[in-house]
Scaffold this active site. Structure first.
Site, PDB file in Angstrom:
ATOM      1  N   SER A 124      25.983  14.353  16.908  1.00 14.09           N
ATOM      2  CA  SER A 124      25.647  13.058  16.284  1.00 14.09           C
ATOM      3  C   SER A 124      26.978  12.625  15.499  1.00 14.09           C
ATOM      4  CB  SER A 124      24.610  13.248  15.434  1.00 14.09           C
ATOM      5  OG  SER A 124      23.358  13.313  16.178  1.00 14.09           O
ATOM      6  N   LYS A 176       9.633  -6.906   2.686  1.00 14.74           N
ATOM      7  CA  LYS A 176      10.265  -6.014   1.708  1.00 14.74           C
ATOM      8  C   LYS A 176       9.859  -4.570   1.422  1.00 14.74           C
ATOM      9  CE  LYS A 176      12.621  -5.903  -2.422  1.00 14.74           C
ATOM     10  NZ  LYS A 176      14.043  -5.733  -2.223  1.00 14.74           N
TER      11      LYS A 176
END
Length: 327
Positions: A124, A176
């Protein structure tokens, strides 16, 4: 008269002792100041003016490590450094941290020949940093790859329900602070996160495509499915350039005009002090109090610090469970 003389001698002896300890205190303060200066300037080895090959270790969970980036910059500016070995042993970490170190290594490679030497693991974000170098070598049994991005968050909603706890939230818009710990993620929230992941994934693939010209576009697009490879497989898939260890890395540096007989000197950043509540002894004690002690406490602590406390998009490969306690 004799008593006065004795008192005078005692005072004189005391002054001598005080003077001795004052000297010791001054020497100790100077020593501490010198060591502090050395640490702030990258360690004693970094001051070596003789020509050498610099080794920089990149280990553990990747983050936006300012001290490590400053060290990489300093290595690039040091005239005595003729070549650089990045000793990589990392499962990855934050995507932003990998990006920052990738850019630092690219700037370094503009000044010095840089080779990545993969130890146990370069996956990764760890592999992201490796491709920033000019050449990659790995052990035959190294683990390489896991090209991809992920985002993880815990869903504690069922746990809270079982405990009789309800969390009320008032917010300006539906997305949100989504997703959050307290409610299952909506499909809209999952789609938002998925778009972020795919955008970062496309960027990751693009730098592999750019830095690995040995791969054509079709091969590049076929590899980033999250798979990991042994060093031998990675070589066959053109993710690395050779098999071996430090000697193999030095052999490549020789092809770039670096004297292979030069000493390899490890450069280290200044060590970071951690808050008292995250120190290993205190944290291990707290884990034991919580019933997670024994020989497994240190492994549990490392998992909590390196995995659960990582925020943001993550490019990381490892086992998604705590190590089992061994008898």
């Amino acid at each position: 008269m004799s008593q006065a003389a004795d008192n005078w001698l005692d005072r004189r002896s005391l002054r001598r002792k005080l003077g001795f300890w004052r000297i010791i205190a001054i020497v100790f303060a100077l020593l501490c100041g010198t060591l502090g200066w050395v640490a702030a300037n990258g360690g004693l080895t970094s001051r070596n003016a003789a020509p050498h090959i610099a080794k920089i270790r990149i280990e553990g969970t990747i983050s936006e490590d300012e001290k490590l980036m400053a060290l990489i910059k300093k290595v690039g500016e040091e005239e005595a450094v003729k070549g650089v070995i990045l000793a990589i042993d990392s499962p990855g970490g934050t995507t932003a941290g990998g990006e920052a170190l990738y850019e630092s290594v690219r700037k370094l490679a503009e000044k010095k020949p840089v080779v990545s030497q993969v130890g146990t693991l370069a996956a990764s974000a760890g592999y992201m940093i490796a491709v920033a170098s000019d050449h990659i070598v790995a052990r035959k049994s190294s683990i390489v790859g896991s090209i991809g991005v992920l985002f993880q968050y815990p869903d504690l909603s069922q746990l809270l329900t079982n405990a009789g706890i309800k969390v009320e939230t008032i917010k300006s818009s539906p997305l949100k602070a989504e997703p959050n710990f307290f409610n299952p993620a909506s499909e809209e929230a999952k789609s938002m996160i998925r778009r972020m992941i795919l955008d970062s994934y496309d960027w990751f693939v693009s730098i592999v495509d750019e830095r690995r010209p040995q791969l054509d576009r079709t091969q590049t697009l076929a590899l980033p499915d999250g798979s990991v490879f042994t060093g031998r497989q990675a070589l066959a898939n053109k993710l690395v350039d050779g098999l071996g260890g430090e000697e193999t890395a030095i052999a490549w540096l020789k092809t770039k005009g670096v004297d292979g007989e030069l000493e390899v000197i490890e450069w280290s950043p200044q060590t970071e002090t951690v808050p008292w509540w995250l120190s290993s002894r205190i944290s291990s004690l707290l884990l034991r109090i919580a019933g997670l002690g024994g020989s497994n406490a240190d492994s549990t602590l490392q998992f909590l610090q390196e995995r659960l406390l990582v925020n943001g998009l993550v490019s990381q490969w490892d086992v998604d469970s705590l190590p089992a306690e061994r008898n």
